[in-house]
Design an enzyme around this catalytic site. Structure first.
Site, PDB file in Angstrom:
ATOM      1  NE  ARG A   1      -3.782  -0.277   0.455  1.00 46.91           N
ATOM      2  CZ  ARG A   1      -4.744  -0.219  -0.467  1.00 46.91           C
ATOM      3  NH1 ARG A   1      -4.852  -1.201  -1.362  1.00 46.91           N
ATOM      4  NH2 ARG A   1      -5.585   0.782  -0.514  1.00 46.91           N
TER       5      ARG A   1
ATOM      6  CG  ASN B   1      10.146  -0.547   0.702  1.00 44.86           C
ATOM      7  OD1 ASN B   1       9.503  -1.545   1.050  1.00 44.86           O
ATOM      8  ND2 ASN B   1      10.202  -0.156  -0.560  1.00 44.86           N
TER       9      ASN B   1
ATOM     10  CG  HIS C   1      11.897  -1.564  -5.023  1.00 43.42           C
ATOM     11  ND1 HIS C   1      10.537  -1.714  -5.230  1.00 43.42           N
ATOM     12  CD2 HIS C   1      12.453  -1.343  -6.234  1.00 43.42           C
ATOM     13  CE1 HIS C   1      10.272  -1.585  -6.519  1.00 43.42           C
ATOM     14  NE2 HIS C   1      11.411  -1.361  -7.155  1.00 43.42           N
TER      15      HIS C   1
ATOM     16  CB  SER D   1      17.467  -0.807  -3.331  1.00 46.01           C
ATOM     17  OG  SER D   1      18.007  -0.856  -4.634  1.00 46.01           O
TER      18      SER D   1
ATOM     19  CG  ASP E   1       9.101   1.284  -4.975  1.00 43.47           C
ATOM     20  OD1 ASP E   1       8.924   0.822  -3.839  1.00 43.47           O
ATOM     21  OD2 ASP E   1       8.450   0.909  -5.969  1.00 43.47           O
TER      22      ASP E   1
HETATM   23  C1  GAR Z   1       9.783  -8.685  -2.229  1.00 41.06           C
HETATM   24  O1  GAR Z   1      10.413  -9.057  -3.422  1.00 41.06           O
HETATM   25  C2  GAR Z   1       9.908  -7.191  -2.010  1.00 41.06           C
HETATM   26  O2  GAR Z   1      11.125  -6.663  -2.446  1.00 41.06           O
HETATM   27  C3  GAR Z   1       8.768  -6.662  -2.841  1.00 41.06           C
HETATM   28  O3  GAR Z   1       7.714  -7.563  -2.600  1.00 41.06           O
HETATM   29  C4  GAR Z   1       8.274  -8.856  -2.333  1.00 41.06           C
HETATM   30  C5  GAR Z   1       7.676  -9.321  -1.032  1.00 41.06           C
HETATM   31  O4  GAR Z   1       8.024 -10.656  -0.766  1.00 41.06           O
HETATM   32  N1  GAR Z   1       8.439  -5.321  -2.492  1.00 41.06           N
HETATM   33  C6  GAR Z   1       8.117  -4.378  -3.363  1.00 41.06           C
HETATM   34  O5  GAR Z   1       7.994  -4.593  -4.551  1.00 41.06           O
HETATM   35  C7  GAR Z   1       7.878  -3.011  -2.762  1.00 41.06           C
HETATM   36  N2  GAR Z   1       7.886  -2.022  -3.780  1.00 41.06           N
HETATM   37  P1  GAR Z   1       7.871 -11.240   0.692  1.00 41.06           P
HETATM   38  O6  GAR Z   1       6.432 -10.963   1.136  1.00 41.06           O
HETATM   39  O7  GAR Z   1       8.115 -12.700   0.538  1.00 41.06           O
HETATM   40  O8  GAR Z   1       8.863 -10.556   1.559  1.00 41.06           O
END
Ligand code: GAR
Length: 236
Positions: free
Chosen positions: A111, A127, A129, A156, A165
């Site tokens: 979100r 965060n 990313h 990152s 991001d």
């Molecule tokens: C991860 O790859 C994270 O980097 C990405 O969602 C995935 C969550 O996986 N986040 C984003 O894209 C944020 N912009 P997880 O629930 O197994 O940690």
């Protein structure tokens, strides 16, 4: 430093009453594999942070059960059950404050957060990313990198700013894009790097070795290997 029982205002880290480790709240939306990597790292008593609470904006987030199985309190704050974003974010902040959280780590939290929430946790909100920022903000990072013919990809960890991001980068890890990779194969390779990088970056922030100055991250007492493919020292 005098221990305090409430979450501090934005004036630098405080010490948790019992252990001296920074109390971290993790926000998730789904499976929570990065959350699990933070919980596992924090099981080491020498790690400078403890995971105090996990909050998911979806009641069906698989990470909730994983957090509870690891002994971490975990709550759903369902964004759909609030009239507006301000009320939703206020409810999340209440849970975080109830658990005396000092740092917030987004781990697949999908979100967009408002400026009000981000300011509340300014320079204490990080965060992960799945790209080498500032390249490939947003979704479908791996498919876009492959379509562009990139030979390297990565992940990152950054302090959060209101733009998606965006924000000062704390640490990055690089992985190769291999011939024949599809988005799933590349995603799996990057995710393994995320699981190493995120605990490392959290440790840098929680220990005070990475902090924001003039909207860049500055490092104290961190050595850099010019030949490393990881932007900060490898995790042992
Ligand atoms: C991860 O790859 C994270 O980097 C990405 O969602 C995935 C969550 O996986 N986040 C984003 O894209 C944020 N912009 P997880 O629930 O197994 O940690």
């Amino acid at each position: 430093m005098i221990p305090t029982r409430r979450a501090a205002p934005m004036t630098g880290p405080m010490t948790s009453p019992m252990t001296g480790r920074r109390r971290v709240g993790v926000l998730i939306s789904g499976r929570g594999s990065n959350m699990s990597s933070l919980i596992a790292a924090a099981e080491n008593p020498g790690f400078p942070a403890e995971i105090a609470v996990v909050v998911a904006n979806r009641p069906d987030a698989a990470g909730l059960a994983a957090a509870r199985a690891a002994g971490v309190p975990a709550f759903a704050v369902d964004h759909k059950s609030f009239a507006n974003k301000a009320d939703f974010e206020a409810a999340m902040t209440e849970v975080l404050e109830d658990h005396e959280v000092e740092l917030v780590a987004l781990a697949g939290f999908m979100r967009l957060l408002s400026g009000v929430f981000i300011d509340r946790w300014r320079d204490r909100l990080i965060n992960v990313h799945p790209s080498l920022l500032p390249a490939y903000r947003g979704l479908d990072t791996h498919a876009r990198a492959i379509a562009d013919g990139a030979l390297v990809a990565g992940c990152s960890v950054h302090f959060v700013r209101p733009e998606m991001d965006a924000g000062p980068v704390i640490a990055q890890a690089v992985v190769p894009v291999l011939p024949g990779d599809d988005a799933d194969a590349l995603s799996a390779r990057v995710l393994k790097a995320e699981h190493r990088l995120y605990p490392h970056a959290l440790a840098l922030v929680a220990s005070g070795r990475a902090r924001v100055s003039e909207d860049r991250v500055i490092f104290d007492g961190v050595g850099f290997d010019p030949d490393a493919m990881l932007s900060t020292p490898p995790i042992r």
